[in-house]
Motif scaffolding. Structure first.
Motif, mmCIF file in Angstrom:
data_model
loop_
_atom_site.group_PDB
_atom_site.id
_atom_site.type_symbol
_atom_site.label_atom_id
_atom_site.label_comp_id
_atom_site.label_asym_id
_atom_site.label_seq_id
_atom_site.Cartn_x
_atom_site.Cartn_y
_atom_site.Cartn_z
ATOM 1 N N ASP A 400 -44.646 33.522 -52.112
ATOM 2 C CA ASP A 400 -43.725 32.601 -51.443
ATOM 3 C C ASP A 400 -42.427 33.318 -51.077
ATOM 4 O O ASP A 400 -42.055 34.326 -51.708
ATOM 5 N N ALA A 439 -50.278 31.666 -59.415
ATOM 6 C CA ALA A 439 -50.255 30.657 -58.348
ATOM 7 C C ALA A 439 -50.674 29.296 -58.887
ATOM 8 O O ALA A 439 -50.162 28.258 -58.454
ATOM 9 N N GLU A 440 -51.611 29.292 -59.872
ATOM 10 C CA GLU A 440 -52.061 28.032 -60.466
ATOM 11 C C GLU A 440 -50.928 27.343 -61.216
ATOM 12 O O GLU A 440 -50.763 26.118 -61.134
ATOM 13 N N GLN A 441 -50.115 28.128 -61.941
ATOM 14 C CA GLN A 441 -48.992 27.556 -62.675
ATOM 15 C C GLN A 441 -47.958 26.969 -61.716
ATOM 16 O O GLN A 441 -47.419 25.876 -61.941
ATOM 17 N N VAL A 442 -47.685 27.681 -60.620
ATOM 18 C CA VAL A 442 -46.715 27.191 -59.630
ATOM 19 C C VAL A 442 -47.193 25.873 -59.028
ATOM 20 O O VAL A 442 -46.427 24.912 -58.901
ATOM 21 N N GLU A 443 -48.486 25.823 -58.685
ATOM 22 C CA GLU A 443 -49.036 24.599 -58.100
ATOM 23 C C GLU A 443 -49.009 23.454 -59.103
ATOM 24 O O GLU A 443 -48.717 22.301 -58.765
ATOM 25 N N PHE A 444 -49.266 23.777 -60.371
ATOM 26 C CA PHE A 444 -49.290 22.755 -61.422
ATOM 27 C C PHE A 444 -47.903 22.122 -61.607
ATOM 28 O O PHE A 444 -47.762 20.897 -61.634
ATOM 29 N N ARG A 446 -45.429 22.081 -59.563
ATOM 30 C CA ARG A 446 -44.986 21.375 -58.356
ATOM 31 C C ARG A 446 -45.513 19.944 -58.333
ATOM 32 O O ARG A 446 -44.849 19.037 -57.817
ATOM 33 N N ARG A 447 -46.715 19.745 -58.896
ATOM 34 C CA ARG A 447 -47.269 18.389 -58.922
ATOM 35 C C ARG A 447 -46.432 17.458 -59.787
ATOM 36 O O ARG A 447 -46.506 16.244 -59.662
ATOM 37 N N GLN A 451 -39.632 22.738 -59.032
ATOM 38 C CA GLN A 451 -39.633 23.659 -57.904
ATOM 39 C C GLN A 451 -39.757 25.092 -58.424
ATOM 40 O O GLN A 451 -38.895 25.574 -59.157
ATOM 41 N N TYR A 454 -44.209 31.292 -56.087
ATOM 42 C CA TYR A 454 -45.201 32.278 -56.490
ATOM 43 C C TYR A 454 -44.677 33.669 -56.139
ATOM 44 O O TYR A 454 -44.427 33.976 -54.969
#
Length: 611
Positions: A400, A439-444, A446-447, A451, A454
């Motif tokens: 990102d 990336a999985e942690q960042v997406e998690f 964010r849900r 903020q 990645y």
């Protein structure tokens, strides 16, 4: 290495210095690099450096690297952990050797071997290369996974299985030697029993003597003596095992396991590791020298077909056994590939088999090159598997691009630790940029409305994109110690004026951070441990004030000791002495605090009475 000149030693050292780094730069296994350079230096290609005799001498000498490798592995295995592995070692290991041996023996019969030769060759080929498999799995990060631990268990059983195979080789004899050789089997069985008795003696004597002997050496405070004592331990056990006709690497593993609980374990590991790495590189180089390129050129189709057959049979059987153990398809496949090659014990068994009449010279030459080529194939196949796995998963997401910021805080690592810091900054409306390599942690996160971006904070371009040059502070909250250190070193070198507030996993991590000038640090469990201890003291009947005073005293003392221990980090003897005296020091501090508290209480009572 008898007969090897100083000039040839220089060539070998140059080969080792070039092959490993070059292989890593090319993105291939270091083992493959050593095999290739060995093949180039050996007698069967350009042959300008080493004769066949010298190549075998070097191989024999370098096999000590395998012994050191097993010793270091033994150091990492506590007896309780070894006992916990017993099922995987003896059940899974037995299944792998018997199933693979039977399948390869059937192929041997199809090729035209007699049943005795086919069975002996099949069982010999069922053994994998302990040195290569462990080295490659360590390089790829597989060794610390569940399938890596299962692979190690199988390799350990294979080392055990080599002992009876060597002893019973005469039973497979098919030539005129058979009659005379069969009469020696009874003697070989007696030798095996003697060997097992020797193992028991080593375990008993080692348990009660080794640690005490190392303690005496450590008292001399002569570093070279400690290194010599560690090597002497390995060499001594190796000599005893060889005298009994048993596996030297098995003996080294036992010696390492006996010292796994020793307080000198880390010192031994640090002293021996350089020798182990150098000798293993030399071992794989010598293996490359023994590859008979001329035989391969004469019968390329047959030999490559047999190599492919060996690798396929072993990989498929190990894959099935891995799935039966509950592994997912990917890890089971990695297990199969990592142990799909023939092993160094096969070379020993081929020599014994030829001497006892179980193999002919033609069989021995053919099987030797098959094993060698299968060893060369393993790192290539693992690399291909990694590439295909990444392709199936799709390309890694692009990092990102954080928004432009000024006067903000950068948080590297957005797990539990980093998120707590971020929540406090958010509540105080202090801007921050959070980076995480997952990336999985960042997406998690964010849900859940958090903020984060990645990005790998140990890369200079990511820090530049996060405007590190305009940041007010840098919070190092990365969980992985090595990744944390890489990031800290980068920040300290590129942004020396940026304050770094670091999370330390333990005292050693804290000392490494202090090494590079990071002084604003906190051990991750330290404050929570103090808080729970304070609650415990209150529950045991102490007042809030008394419990708080005790915790404050301990915290002040421990933080002071952390800095003082850092100054002595290279002197293990002084650190151990300080650790032993620490309890008495704390008791004295608590007694002084209690006396001061009593004095103040009495003074307060006197003043109250005076009023």
């Amino acid at each position: 290495m008898v007969g090897v000149s100083l000039h040839e030693v220089a060539i070998l050292l140059a080969a080792l210095a070039i092959a490993g780094p070059l292989a890593r730069w090319l993105g291939i296994s270091e083992v493959l690099g050593y095999l290739v350079v060995g093949m180039l230096l050996g007698p069967n290609t350009i042959g300008w450096s080493f004769s066949d005799y010298k190549a075998k001498e070097i191989l024999h000498f370098a096999e000590f690297g395998i012994v050191l490798l097993l010793f270091l592995i033994g150091l990492e295995l506590r007896p309780k952990r070894l006992w916990a592995m017993r099922y995987a070692v003896f059940v899974l290991g037995t299944e792998q050797v018997l199933l693979t041996g039977a399948a390869l023996a059937a192929i041997g019969l199809l090729v035209g071997f007699s049943w005795q030769t086919a069975l002996f060759a099949g069982l010999a080929l069922a053994l994998s290369s302990t040195a290569l498999a462990l080295q490659v799995m360590e390089e790829t990060g597989d060794l610390n996974t569940r399938h890596g631990r299962l692979g190690f268990s199988v390799l350990l059983f294979q080392d055990l299985a080599a002992i009876p195979l060597i002893a019973f080789a005469p039973l497979f004899a098919t030539t005129a030697v058979a009659a005379a050789a069969a009469t020696t089997v009874q003697m070989d069985i007696i030798s095996v029993l003697k060997g097992l008795g020797l193992i028991a003696v080593i375990v008993v004597v080692g348990h009660f003597v080794l640690d005490y002997a190392l303690r005496l050496v450590a008292l001399t405070r002569v570093k070279e003596a400690m290194t010599a004592a560690g090597l002497l331990t390995v060499v001594g056990v190796t000599i005893l095992m060889q005298l009994a006709g048993l596996s030297a690497s098995l003996g080294a593993f036992i010696a390492g396991a006996l010292l796994a609980e020793s307080s000198y374990r880390h010192q031994l590991e640090a002293d021996i590791q350089p020798f182990e790495g150098l000798l293993l590189g030399l071992f794989f180089t010598a293996i490359g020298m023994t590859i008979d390129v001329r035989l391969l050129l004469d019968e390329p189709v047959i030999i490559l077909t047999l190599v492919a057959g060996l690798v396929a049979v072993k990989a498929v059987i190990l894959y099935v056994l891995g799935r039966w153990q509950g592994l997912e398809p990917g890890p089971a496949r990695r297990l199969g590939i990592a142990l799909s090659q023939g092993g160094e014990f096969a070379f020993v068994l081929f020599t014994v088999g030829y001497a006892s009449g179980a193999l002919t010279s033609e069989n021995t030459e053919l099987l030797t090159i098959i094993v060698t080529l299968s060893m060369a194939a393993t790192p290539i196949l693992l690399k291909i598997d990694s590439l295909l796995s990444r392709r199936r998963k799709g390309p890694a997401p692009a990092y990102d691009t954080p928004p432009d910021n000024d006067g903000h805080v950068i948080i590297a690592g957005f797990g539990r630790f980093g998120q707590i810091v971020a929540r406090i900054l958010t509540a105080k409306r202090i801007p921050f940029t959070a980076l995480d390599i997952s990336a999985e942690q960042v997406e998690f996160v964010r849900r859940f409305g958090a903020q984060a971006f990645y990005g790998d904070a140990s890369r200079a371009e990511i820090l530049e994109a996060a405007d590190a040059h305009r940041a007010r502070a840098f919070v190092l909250a990365i969980d992985d110690v090595e990744a944390s250190m890489r990031t800290a070193e980068l920040v300290r070198s590129k942004y020396p004026d940026l304050p770094v507030f670091a999370r330390a996993r333990n005292r050693n991590h804290a000392h490494r951070l202090l090494d590079i000038g990071v002084t604003n640090l906190q051990r991750e469990t330290f404050l929570s441990s103090l808080d729970i201890a304070k609650q415990l003291l209150k529950k045991l009947g102490m007042s809030e004030r008394e419990a708080g005073r005790i915790i404050h005293t301990f915290r002040t003392h421990d933080e002071r000791r952390l800095v003082e221990d850092y100054k002595l980090a290279s002197d293990l003897d002084k650190l151990r002495e300080r650790a032993r005296s620490d309890v008495k020091t704390l008791e004295k501090l608590f007694e002084e605090d209690a006396a001061e508290e009593a004095r103040l209480r009495e003074l307060g009572q006197a003043e109250e009475a005076a009023r």
